[in-house]
Structures are given as structure tokens and as C-alpha cells.
Design an enzyme around this catalytic site. Structure first.
Site, PDB file in Angstrom:
ATOM      1  N   CYS A 163     -21.255  15.859 -57.372  1.00  0.00           N
ATOM      2  CA  CYS A 163     -21.571  14.433 -57.412  1.00  0.00           C
ATOM      3  C   CYS A 163     -23.037  14.149 -57.751  1.00  0.00           C
ATOM      4  O   CYS A 163     -23.439  12.991 -57.788  1.00  0.00           O
ATOM      5  CB  CYS A 163     -21.198  13.784 -56.079  1.00  0.00           C
ATOM      6  SG  CYS A 163     -19.441  13.972 -55.707  1.00  0.00           S
ATOM      7  N   HIS A 303     -26.885   7.079 -51.998  1.00  0.00           N
ATOM      8  CA  HIS A 303     -25.649   7.806 -52.314  1.00  0.00           C
ATOM      9  C   HIS A 303     -24.483   7.111 -51.612  1.00  0.00           C
ATOM     10  O   HIS A 303     -23.445   6.899 -52.223  1.00  0.00           O
ATOM     11  CB  HIS A 303     -25.782   9.261 -51.878  1.00  0.00           C
ATOM     12  CG  HIS A 303     -24.653  10.119 -52.320  1.00  0.00           C
ATOM     13  ND1 HIS A 303     -24.307  10.271 -53.651  1.00  0.00           N
ATOM     14  CD2 HIS A 303     -23.776  10.888 -51.621  1.00  0.00           C
ATOM     15  CE1 HIS A 303     -23.260  11.081 -53.752  1.00  0.00           C
ATOM     16  NE2 HIS A 303     -22.924  11.467 -52.529  1.00  0.00           N
ATOM     17  N   GLU A 314     -27.720  10.373 -44.476  1.00  0.00           N
ATOM     18  CA  GLU A 314     -28.602   9.791 -45.489  1.00  0.00           C
ATOM     19  C   GLU A 314     -29.549   8.775 -44.844  1.00  0.00           C
ATOM     20  O   GLU A 314     -30.736   8.714 -45.190  1.00  0.00           O
ATOM     21  CB  GLU A 314     -27.807   9.119 -46.608  1.00  0.00           C
ATOM     22  CG  GLU A 314     -28.720   8.608 -47.725  1.00  0.00           C
ATOM     23  CD  GLU A 314     -27.997   8.101 -48.946  1.00  0.00           C
ATOM     24  OE1 GLU A 314     -28.663   7.894 -49.983  1.00  0.00           O
ATOM     25  OE2 GLU A 314     -26.757   7.910 -48.883  1.00  0.00           O
ATOM     26  N   LYS A 335     -21.497   1.834 -54.380  1.00  0.00           N
ATOM     27  CA  LYS A 335     -20.170   2.455 -54.265  1.00  0.00           C
ATOM     28  C   LYS A 335     -19.226   1.576 -53.432  1.00  0.00           C
ATOM     29  O   LYS A 335     -18.008   1.740 -53.518  1.00  0.00           O
ATOM     30  CB  LYS A 335     -20.276   3.842 -53.641  1.00  0.00           C
ATOM     31  CG  LYS A 335     -20.913   4.908 -54.534  1.00  0.00           C
ATOM     32  CD  LYS A 335     -20.901   6.261 -53.863  1.00  0.00           C
ATOM     33  CE  LYS A 335     -21.510   7.356 -54.729  1.00  0.00           C
ATOM     34  NZ  LYS A 335     -22.982   7.270 -54.818  1.00  0.00           N
ATOM     35  N   HIS A 340     -16.526   5.827 -55.755  1.00  0.00           N
ATOM     36  CA  HIS A 340     -17.409   6.972 -56.001  1.00  0.00           C
ATOM     37  C   HIS A 340     -16.987   7.675 -57.288  1.00  0.00           C
ATOM     38  O   HIS A 340     -15.908   8.263 -57.365  1.00  0.00           O
ATOM     39  CB  HIS A 340     -17.330   7.924 -54.809  1.00  0.00           C
ATOM     40  CG  HIS A 340     -18.286   9.064 -54.860  1.00  0.00           C
ATOM     41  ND1 HIS A 340     -19.202   9.247 -55.878  1.00  0.00           N
ATOM     42  CD2 HIS A 340     -18.474  10.111 -54.004  1.00  0.00           C
ATOM     43  CE1 HIS A 340     -19.906  10.336 -55.645  1.00  0.00           C
ATOM     44  NE2 HIS A 340     -19.477  10.880 -54.520  1.00  0.00           N
ATOM     45  N   PHE A 399     -21.356  18.200 -53.355  1.00  0.00           N
ATOM     46  CA  PHE A 399     -20.775  19.375 -52.702  1.00  0.00           C
ATOM     47  C   PHE A 399     -21.583  20.624 -53.089  1.00  0.00           C
ATOM     48  O   PHE A 399     -22.087  20.742 -54.202  1.00  0.00           O
ATOM     49  CB  PHE A 399     -19.324  19.574 -53.131  1.00  0.00           C
ATOM     50  CG  PHE A 399     -18.342  18.661 -52.441  1.00  0.00           C
ATOM     51  CD1 PHE A 399     -18.736  17.750 -51.483  1.00  0.00           C
ATOM     52  CD2 PHE A 399     -16.996  18.727 -52.767  1.00  0.00           C
ATOM     53  CE1 PHE A 399     -17.808  16.923 -50.849  1.00  0.00           C
ATOM     54  CE2 PHE A 399     -16.061  17.908 -52.144  1.00  0.00           C
ATOM     55  CZ  PHE A 399     -16.471  17.009 -51.191  1.00  0.00           C
TER      56      PHE A 399
END
Length: 413
Positions: A163, A303, A314, A335, A340, A399
């Protein structure tokens, strides 16, 4: 020190719109692009919702005989690259082609092509596999097709870092220009993983929201009621250009890219590092690269995926990186509207961050009605907000613990 790099064009495509200005207008209006999945029958899936691109016709951009040779992620990349190049006014000729490059990331590539050709194999044997299977599916062919389409003969690359893919592509393209290896880069990312295997795979991890009866409310970063992210699709491309090159041709400059940070959690394949360590370090690295103080940042496009652990860590990372200034920042997650986009998220959100600087408007975090414990920053809930700020951050985390942070400056020169 390196050469200065500016943004002269943007192309965006996602569930909230098929053009840059449509995406931006709908984000500011607080509209959600999340609906029931239409691309396949998802009635047996745990998660049945997505931020799908609607009413997209690749034939508007690609010859009919070529469309079936490409994965949907390539269709998206070509469409947004067309828009970005046209909006920039860039002309690629034999004289400058060697100095124009392409850097387009994708976390997954052509899932749709892989699934289709696997069915062909099972139903008809190996002779039924298309000769265009591999070039239609591999991740770097988005950049490859854009390069061929425009005769862009400079650096041609694809980053595939989950991502964070397109944030890394933009950051690496920025550095390519800064060190004089190109004058212009077509940079960003694309993703089209709303397929049975894509949705089923993330659902098997219990990563996706199952708020199937209320799709528009499903993506709700930092809210107590969040239950996972909503998968989206689309693409985002920026035209990055060396400042004097842009000035020489009279380009309209939208923003300057001034900082890029990279780093790794080195912790777990899917879970962020404890105490937000990875996110903290990547933001500090970007601030250092930009030679900025934390207090100079006015907005963070987070994010913000709408996952329990990701949102909390975050937030903690922002507090660690910005100290007391964290509570004076505007932080939002678009998002909440788009879902996403996985490897395409960073490109889309970098473009949104540039538009926020251009118009001095902060897009909202929709659906944030009841902030979770510890999620106590200014997340610009529910409604867009005018602001006065010079620098903005775009965060992407992936990831494998791979992180990227971009910093842009408002263009006023």
C-alpha cells in the site's frame, strides 16, 4: 542540494469520480464512493462493498483490440496519465523524450487477468491461456504502456511495495529529477483488485469492513464503530517536473514537492510497529529531507485506513513526530470517502494533498462521529474546512512494514 521539483499536472480516478476535479469536488462535498460490489456476485462474501470506479469506459482511451490485452489496472493508469499530461500542457517530442520518465507503482497488478486466465486453464487446458496473460498482468506494464504511448524514453520503473507503492514511486521519481537523471517524471500508482480473489483474500484476513447494509458509512477512520477497511480501486498520477524546465515552457505550477521519507517497521508482515515507531520515523525522515520544522506542517493526509490498530498507531506516530504541534495540525483520511486503493492509494492521496494546497481547503474525514479512545487529534470530521497552510504531508504505510511520506509546499511564486 539537488534540483527543485514541482507538480504541473494531476490525473485522478476512484470511486468518488472519474476525473480529478470530480474527485476533488465530491471529496469536499463529503460524498462517499463506497457501494455494493457490482463487478461480480459478492453475495457469498463476508465483505460485499467497495469503492468501485463506475461508468469507466477504457475505449475512450485505448483502441478496442488493445483493451483485452491489458489488465484493468493498466486501463486506469493510461486514463489518468492522459488527464495528467493534458492538464500539464506537456509536449513530449523526439528532442525531449530521453529526459521524460515514467514511475508507476502497483501493489498487486492484474488480479483480474490472473483469475480469468486461471479459469481458462482449468476449463480448457494450457492451450486456452492467452499469449497476453503475462504482459496483461505484471505490475510494471502500467508504466510500460504509458512509456510506449508517449514515447517517454527516460527512466521507466514500477515500485511494488504493497500500500506504499505509489508513494514510493512519486518519491523515487522526485529524487530522479533532483539528481538530474530526468527533467520530467510521470509518477504515481494504479490498482484494480476488486475481484473475487482480491476481496476474498482480504476478507479471509478479517481486514475488511462487513458493514454491508450501510456501505457509505463503512469506511470510518478513527471512529469507535470502525470494523476494517473498504477496498477501493483507481489511480493517481502526478507530472513532476524540474522547476526551471517547467518555468521555461510556461507551465502552470500546482505545488512543489520538497520532502520524501522512507523506512521500515521491521516488526510484522501486517501489523504496524508498537508505539507507531515506523510511522514516526518515516515522517521525521521526510521532515529532515525537506529541512522543515514540525511546526511548519499544516495538514496531513493520513494513511487512515479505518482499521483498529492502524488508526491508533498512526495517531501515536503523529504525536511523536510533531509533539505539541500535533494538536494544531489538520489531519484527515480521504479513504473515508474513496476506500483504500492499496498500491494506488499514495498516488491518489498525493494528488488530493496537492489540490488541498492549491485551494487551501482541507477535505474531511467523513463518518467520524464518535472518535475512539486515544484518537484525539483534529481529524476534520464530516465537513471540509478552509485553511491557511504552506506545507502538507501525505502518508502511506504497507504490509511488510514498508512506509513512505511525501511533503508538498503550496506554490505562490
Amino acid at each position: 542540494m539537488g534540483r527543485r521539483v514541482v507538480v504541473t499536472g494531476i490525473g485522478l480516478l476512484c470511486g468518488t469520480g472519474n476525473t480529478t476535479e470530480e474527485v476533488w469536488r465530491n471529496l469536499l462535498a463529503g460524498k462517499s464512493g463506497v457501494e455494493k460490489i457490482q463487478q461480480f456476485d459478492a453475495s457469498q462474501f463476508a465483505s460485499q462493498i467497495a469503492g468501485e470506479v463506475r461508468n469507466f469506459d477504457p475505449l475512450q482511451f485505448i483502441e478496442k483490440k488493445q483493451v483485452k490485452k491489458m489488465g484493468r489496472f493498466i486501463h486506469f493508469a493510461i486514463a489518468v496519465s492522459d488527464e495528467a499530461i493534458k492538464s500539464s500542457g506537456l509536449q513530449i517530442s523526439q528532442e525531449n523524450a530521453d529526459r521524460v520518465g515514467v514511475h508507476i507503482g502497483s501493489g498487486i497488478g492484474g488480479f483480474d487477468v490472473i483469475e480469468r486466465e486461471h479459469r481458462n486453464l482449468l476449463e480448457g487446458g494450457p492451450r486456452k491461456i492467452s499469449p497476453f496473460f503475462i504482459p496483461g498482468a505484471i505490475a510494471n506494464l502500467a508504466a510500460g504502456h504509458v512509456s510506449i504511448r508517449y514515447n517517454a524514453r527516460g527512466p521507466n520503473e514500477c515500485t511494488s511495495t504493497a500500500c506504499t507503492s505509489s508513494a514510493h514511486s512519486i518519491g523515487d521519481a522526485f529524487k530522479i529529477i533532483a539528481r538530474c537523471d530526468a527533467d520530467v517524471m510521470i509518477a504515481g500508482g494504479t490498482e484494480a483488485a476488486i475481484t473475487p480473489m482480491g476481496v476474498g483474500g482480504f476478507a479471509a484476513m478479517r481486514a475488511l469492513s462487513t458493514r454491508n447494509d450501510d456501505p457509505e458509512k463503512a469506511s470510518r477512520p478513527w471512529d469507535k464503530g470502525r470494523d476494517g477497511f473498504v477496498i477501493g480501486e483507481g489511480a493517481g498520477i502526478l507530472i513532476l517536473e524540474e522547476l526551471e524546465h517547467a518555468r521555461h515552457r510556461g507551465a502552470r505550477i500546482l505545488a512543489e514537492i520538497v520532502g520524501y521519507g522512507m523506512g521500515a517497521d521491521a516488526n510484522h508482515i501486517t501489523q504496524p510497529a508498537p508505539e507507531g515507531e515506523g510511522g514516526f520515523r518515516v515522517m521525521v525522515n521526510a521532515l529532515h529531507d525537506a529541512k522543515l520544522r514540525p511546526s511548519q506542517i499544516g495538514y496531513i493526509n493520513a494513511h487512515g485506513t479505518s482499521t483498529d490498530m492502524g488508526d491508533r498507531l498512526e495517531t501515536l506516530a503523529i504525536k511523536r513526530a510533531f509533539g505539541d504541534h500535533a494538536y494544531k495540525l489538520a489531519v484527515s483520511s480521504t479513504k473515508s470517502s474513496t476506500g483504500h486503493l492499496l498500491g494506488g492509494a499514495g498516488g491518489l492521496e498525493a494528488g488530493i494533498t496537492v489540490l488541498a494546497l492549491r485551494d487551501q481547503m482541507i477535505p474531511p474525514t467523513i463518518n467520524l462521529e464518535d472518535p475512539d479512545e486515544g484518537c484525539d487529534l483534529d481529524y476534520v470530521p464530516l465537513h471540509a474546512r478552509p485553511a491557511n497552510f504552506e506545507f502538507a504531508v501525505s502518508n502511506s504505510f504497507g504490509f511488510g512494514g514498508t512506509n513512505g511520506c511525501l511533503i508538498f509546499r503550496r506554490w505562490t511564486d
